[in-house]
Structure formats: C-alpha cells, structure tokens
Design a protein around this motif. Structure first.
Motif, PDB file in Angstrom:
ATOM      1  N   GLY A  46       0.728  -1.296  -0.051  1.00 22.53           N
ATOM      2  CA  GLY A  46       0.044  -0.126  -0.031  1.00 22.53           C
ATOM      3  C   GLY A  46       0.808   1.287   0.012  1.00 22.53           C
ATOM      4  N   GLN A  47       1.987   1.062  -0.480  1.00 21.44           N
ATOM      5  CA  GLN A  47       2.972   2.228  -0.414  1.00 21.44           C
ATOM      6  C   GLN A  47       3.139   3.080  -1.643  1.00 21.44           C
ATOM      7  N   ALA A  48       2.087   2.349  -2.972  1.00 18.57           N
ATOM      8  CA  ALA A  48       2.257   2.962  -4.169  1.00 18.57           C
ATOM      9  C   ALA A  48       0.890   2.988  -4.790  1.00 18.57           C
ATOM     10  N   GLU A  49       0.267   4.065  -4.499  1.00 17.95           N
ATOM     11  CA  GLU A  49      -0.866   4.494  -4.951  1.00 17.95           C
ATOM     12  C   GLU A  49      -0.686   4.832  -6.421  1.00 17.95           C
ATOM     13  N   VAL A  50       0.477   5.585  -6.388  1.00 18.82           N
ATOM     14  CA  VAL A  50       0.984   6.215  -7.713  1.00 18.82           C
ATOM     15  C   VAL A  50       2.449   5.501  -7.773  1.00 18.82           C
ATOM     16  N   LEU A  51       2.959   5.043  -8.843  1.00 19.24           N
ATOM     17  CA  LEU A  51       4.349   4.630  -9.168  1.00 19.24           C
ATOM     18  C   LEU A  51       4.709   4.994 -10.337  1.00 19.24           C
ATOM     19  N   PHE A  52       6.151   5.768 -10.052  1.00 14.83           N
ATOM     20  CA  PHE A  52       6.912   6.049 -11.204  1.00 14.83           C
ATOM     21  C   PHE A  52       7.937   4.909 -11.353  1.00 14.83           C
ATOM     22  N   LEU A  53       7.757   4.398 -12.730  1.00  8.47           N
ATOM     23  CA  LEU A  53       8.590   3.116 -12.981  1.00  8.47           C
ATOM     24  C   LEU A  53       9.529   3.359 -14.030  1.00  8.47           C
ATOM     25  N   ASP A  54      10.785   2.968 -13.963  1.00  9.69           N
ATOM     26  CA  ASP A  54      11.604   2.852 -14.850  1.00  9.69           C
ATOM     27  C   ASP A  54      11.408   1.341 -15.608  1.00  9.69           C
ATOM     28  N   LEU A  55      12.023   1.404 -16.988  1.00  9.16           N
ATOM     29  CA  LEU A  55      11.812   0.197 -17.607  1.00  9.16           C
ATOM     30  C   LEU A  55      12.987  -0.848 -17.565  1.00  9.16           C
ATOM     31  N   ASN A  56      14.245  -0.259 -17.582  1.00 10.93           N
ATOM     32  CA  ASN A  56      15.599  -1.080 -17.766  1.00 10.93           C
ATOM     33  C   ASN A  56      16.125  -1.107 -16.592  1.00 10.93           C
ATOM     34  N   VAL A  80       5.357   5.440 -16.268  1.00 15.07           N
ATOM     35  CA  VAL A  80       6.592   5.212 -16.905  1.00 15.07           C
ATOM     36  C   VAL A  80       7.429   6.375 -17.158  1.00 15.07           C
ATOM     37  N   VAL A  81       8.484   6.120 -16.554  1.00 14.38           N
ATOM     38  CA  VAL A  81       9.571   7.258 -16.569  1.00 14.38           C
ATOM     39  C   VAL A  81      10.980   6.671 -17.322  1.00 14.38           C
ATOM     40  N   SER A  82      11.202   6.748 -18.453  1.00 14.65           N
ATOM     41  CA  SER A  82      12.217   5.850 -19.206  1.00 14.65           C
ATOM     42  C   SER A  82      13.241   6.625 -20.183  1.00 14.65           C
ATOM     43  N   GLY A  83      14.391   6.229 -20.296  1.00 16.31           N
ATOM     44  CA  GLY A  83      15.035   6.519 -21.475  1.00 16.31           C
ATOM     45  C   GLY A  83      14.847   5.801 -22.653  1.00 16.31           C
ATOM     46  N   LEU A  96       0.195  -3.159 -21.028  1.00 16.12           N
ATOM     47  CA  LEU A  96       0.114  -3.599 -19.774  1.00 16.12           C
ATOM     48  C   LEU A  96      -0.491  -2.802 -18.500  1.00 16.12           C
ATOM     49  N   GLY A  97      -0.874  -1.713 -19.002  1.00 15.11           N
ATOM     50  CA  GLY A  97      -1.739  -0.846 -18.051  1.00 15.11           C
ATOM     51  C   GLY A  97      -1.335   0.320 -17.476  1.00 15.11           C
ATOM     52  N   ALA A  98      -0.112   0.837 -18.252  1.00 14.61           N
ATOM     53  CA  ALA A  98       0.641   1.899 -17.518  1.00 14.61           C
ATOM     54  C   ALA A  98      -0.207   3.168 -17.888  1.00 14.61           C
ATOM     55  N   MET A  99      -0.340   4.406 -17.068  1.00 11.45           N
ATOM     56  CA  MET A  99      -1.534   5.465 -17.330  1.00 11.45           C
ATOM     57  C   MET A  99      -0.641   6.439 -18.091  1.00 11.45           C
ATOM     58  N   ALA A 100       0.384   6.531 -18.036  1.00  9.98           N
ATOM     59  CA  ALA A 100       1.146   7.597 -18.748  1.00  9.98           C
ATOM     60  C   ALA A 100       2.778   7.007 -19.083  1.00  9.98           C
ATOM     61  N   PHE A 101       3.434   7.614 -20.240  1.00 11.19           N
ATOM     62  CA  PHE A 101       4.735   7.261 -20.713  1.00 11.19           C
ATOM     63  C   PHE A 101       5.520   8.639 -20.877  1.00 11.19           C
ATOM     64  N   VAL A 102       6.634   8.961 -19.934  1.00 14.00           N
ATOM     65  CA  VAL A 102       7.214  10.135 -20.253  1.00 14.00           C
ATOM     66  C   VAL A 102       8.766   9.753 -20.340  1.00 14.00           C
ATOM     67  N   LYS A 103       9.584  10.571 -21.166  1.00  4.65           N
ATOM     68  CA  LYS A 103      10.971  10.260 -21.279  1.00  4.65           C
ATOM     69  C   LYS A 103      11.839  10.870 -20.286  1.00  4.65           C
ATOM     70  N   LYS A 104      12.916  10.379 -19.920  1.00  2.11           N
ATOM     71  CA  LYS A 104      13.605  10.933 -19.244  1.00  2.11           C
ATOM     72  C   LYS A 104      14.595  12.046 -20.013  1.00  2.11           C
TER      73      LYS A 104
END
Length: 338
Positions: A46-56, A80-83, A96-104
């Motif tokens: 329950g510590q991630a109602e919002v998760l900022f997630l890297d891919l690699n 998802v926050v990824s290069g 896979l259900g990600a709400m948004a995808f932004v680049k680093k």
C-alpha cells in the motif's frame, strides 16, 4: 490523507532527479525502490498508489513489474519514466496498464501538468514527505555516468529501431573505471569464447577524446545482413563489412548525440574503420590497450531478439578525457539542482 507514491529506478541519481522534480507542495508521502521487485513489494504494502517506474532495471524490469501488477490485480496508477523511448516500448507499457509514458529527463512543469491532468495534484495542497532518506546521499560518480549513458542509450536505440523497423531490447549500461588490459572483462553480453568483428570510430568534442568500438559476434553478422537485405551490394564479404559499418555508424552517432545533448558537448565522430574480423575478443581489443592507459568504459549491449542479433557498443574515455568529462558532468548536475 497523503497520497502514497513510490519512485522505482535502479539509479539513485535518477531517483534523486525525479524527487527534485516533484512539486514540493504536493500532499504526498514518497517511498523509493531500486528495482521492480522492490516496487512490487511497495505496491503490495500500500505504499504505491502512484508508481513512477523505470523500464531497464536488474532483478525485475519495468515490463515484468507491470505484468505482475496486472496479473495480481493490484490497485496502482503507473507512470513510466524511461530513457527507452521506442514507439513499441510505449505500446507495450500501455497494453500492460501504464497510465502514462514520459521520457527522461522529465521537467517539473511537465510533471505538474501530468499530475493535474489525472487529478493527482492540486497546488498548495500540502507538503512532500520523503520516507526514505537515500536521496540525501551524494551522487556516486559511476551512478551519474550510468544514468547519463542510459538516456543516451535509449535515444540511440530509438533511432536504430526506427531505421530497422524493429524493437531493440535495451540493457542497464555497464560503466566502470578500468585498465585497458581489463577491457575484455568489461563485456557482459559477448561470450569471450566467440569470434567477433569490430568497428572503431574515434570521437572528440570540447576537449573530450574517445573511441567507440562496436562488436558483433559472427552469428549476428549474417542476421544483420539478412535484415538489411536489398540495401547491401557487392560480394558476400563486402556486404558483411557494409552491414557492420552501417549499424556501427548509426548507433555510435546517435549515442554520442544523446550524450552531447545532456553535457552540452557537440561530439564529432571519425569515419568507421574495420578493426578486425572473426577474432577473439581479447585479440581484437589488444590494439586499444596500446592506445590507452586508464579509462572509463561504457558498455551497452543491444539485442534485436526478433532477428537473433546481438552486438555491443563500447565507449572508451581515457583518463585525460575523464577529467574534462567530470567538469561537464559537474555543470550538468548543477543545472539539475536549479
């Protein structure tokens, strides 16, 4: 009640960057995870109602984490926050259900706008609470180099993916300060028993001199030729060399451009040179050993799984270049603090 937020990235430097970007008046409690497995635990607890997630990432990457969240039907909004900015990467995380995808790297304005768009943030709604104090630790030099290389790697992978119309699997860059005699040991993805061919390109910019080596296993070269197909001309050997030159030039120039954009350095690369064909890794790297003393080695192993193609890009910075590179990185880090 404060929103529970987790930042997941294997790079402490990347987590710190994102923490600086979060609105300081956001009513949120922030946790940190260094890989997907830790992030999944945060979601389960329950510590991630919002998760900022890297891919690699090692252990469990972002795709595996998203799949696990989906399979376990866990309640979590994933950004998802990824290069890795390939179009297919975006499509995969969306499925896979990600709400948004932004680049680093992500700007503060971009993040605030995104959070407001999804109703997750209201200005002056509270204050940011940092549960994990790891972000207060000083940046490790290798971690900084690794994160800068990660962003450059993603841009290069995206460029190559568009040129070849395929998906590129990207790794976590391997970054180390080593002696030239240890070069062959720095390669994680090429089996040292394989016969390989290599393309060399020197590069320079703002007093930073280096060398880029692109190494292909013999089994991958034939697959590269089949992928490029009608674009190649001449004899079988000429086609093999042309294929190596083309891929090496594309990936090297794109990766150097990605590095240069972050460091405000305009790198210029020399024409590619065939360093050797069908040799042992140790034998191929012997020439570079003679040119350098101590160096910073950045290894990126690219993989085109659909076509059974694997190759390594090795960026080598000698000690004198690292001094200048350190100064550029210091300026870059100072800019991140602003």
């Amino acid at each position: 009640m404060s929103l529970k937020v987790t930042i997941c990235d294997d790079s402490g430097m990347a987590r710190k960057q994102l923490l600086r970007t979060l609105p300081q008046d956001w009513d949120a409690k922030v946790y940190q995870a260094a890989d997907g497995e830790q992030a999944l635990t945060c979601v389960q607890q329950g510590q991630a109602e919002v998760l900022f997630l890297d891919l690699n990432m090692p252990v469990m990457d972002g795709y595996q984490t998203l799949h696990a969240i989906q399979q376990q039907q866990l309640e979590c909004l994933v950004i998802v926050v990824s290069g890795d900015i390939q179009p297919e990467a975006y499509q995969r995380v969306t499925r896979l259900g990600a709400m948004a995808f932004v680049k680093k790297p992500m700007s503060g304005d971009e993040l605030r706008e995104l959070l407001q768009q999804f109703g997750l943030y209201q200005p002056a709604s509270g204050h940011l609470q940092l549960v994990d104090e790891r972000q207060s630790q000083p940046e490790n030099a290798l971690d900084v180099y690794r994160e800068v290389s990660n962003v450059a790697m993603g841009q290069a992978g995206d460029h190559l993916a568009r040129v070849l119309d395929t998906f590129i699997d990207l790794p976590v860059p391997n970054v180390n300060f080593i002696a030239p005699s240890e070069l062959h040991m720095a390669l994680q993805t090429i089996d040292n028993t394989e016969r390989v061919s290599a393309i060399s390109q020197g590069f320079a910019g703002s007093g930073i001199l280096g060398e880029a080596l692109t190494l292909f296993s013999d089994t991958s070269i034939d697959d590269v030729c089949r992928l490029l197909g009608h674009q190649l001309t001449g004899s079988v050997r000429q086609q093999r060399i042309e294929a190596l030159m083309d891929i090496a030039s594309i990936i090297t120039s794109a990766c150097l451009n990605g590095l240069g954009q972050q460091l405000h350095v305009e790198f210029t690369a020399s024409q590619p040179i065939l360093l050797g064909e069908q040799k042992a890794v140790r034998e191929l790297l012997a020439e570079s050993e003679q040119r350098w003393q101590n160096l910073l080695a950045v290894e990126i192993g690219y993989s085109l799984k659909e076509h059974q193609i694997d190759f390594d890009l090795l960026l080598l910075f000698p000690a004198d270049a690292v001094k200048v590179l350190d100064q550029q990185l210091a300026h870059w880090l100072a800019g991140q603090e602003d």
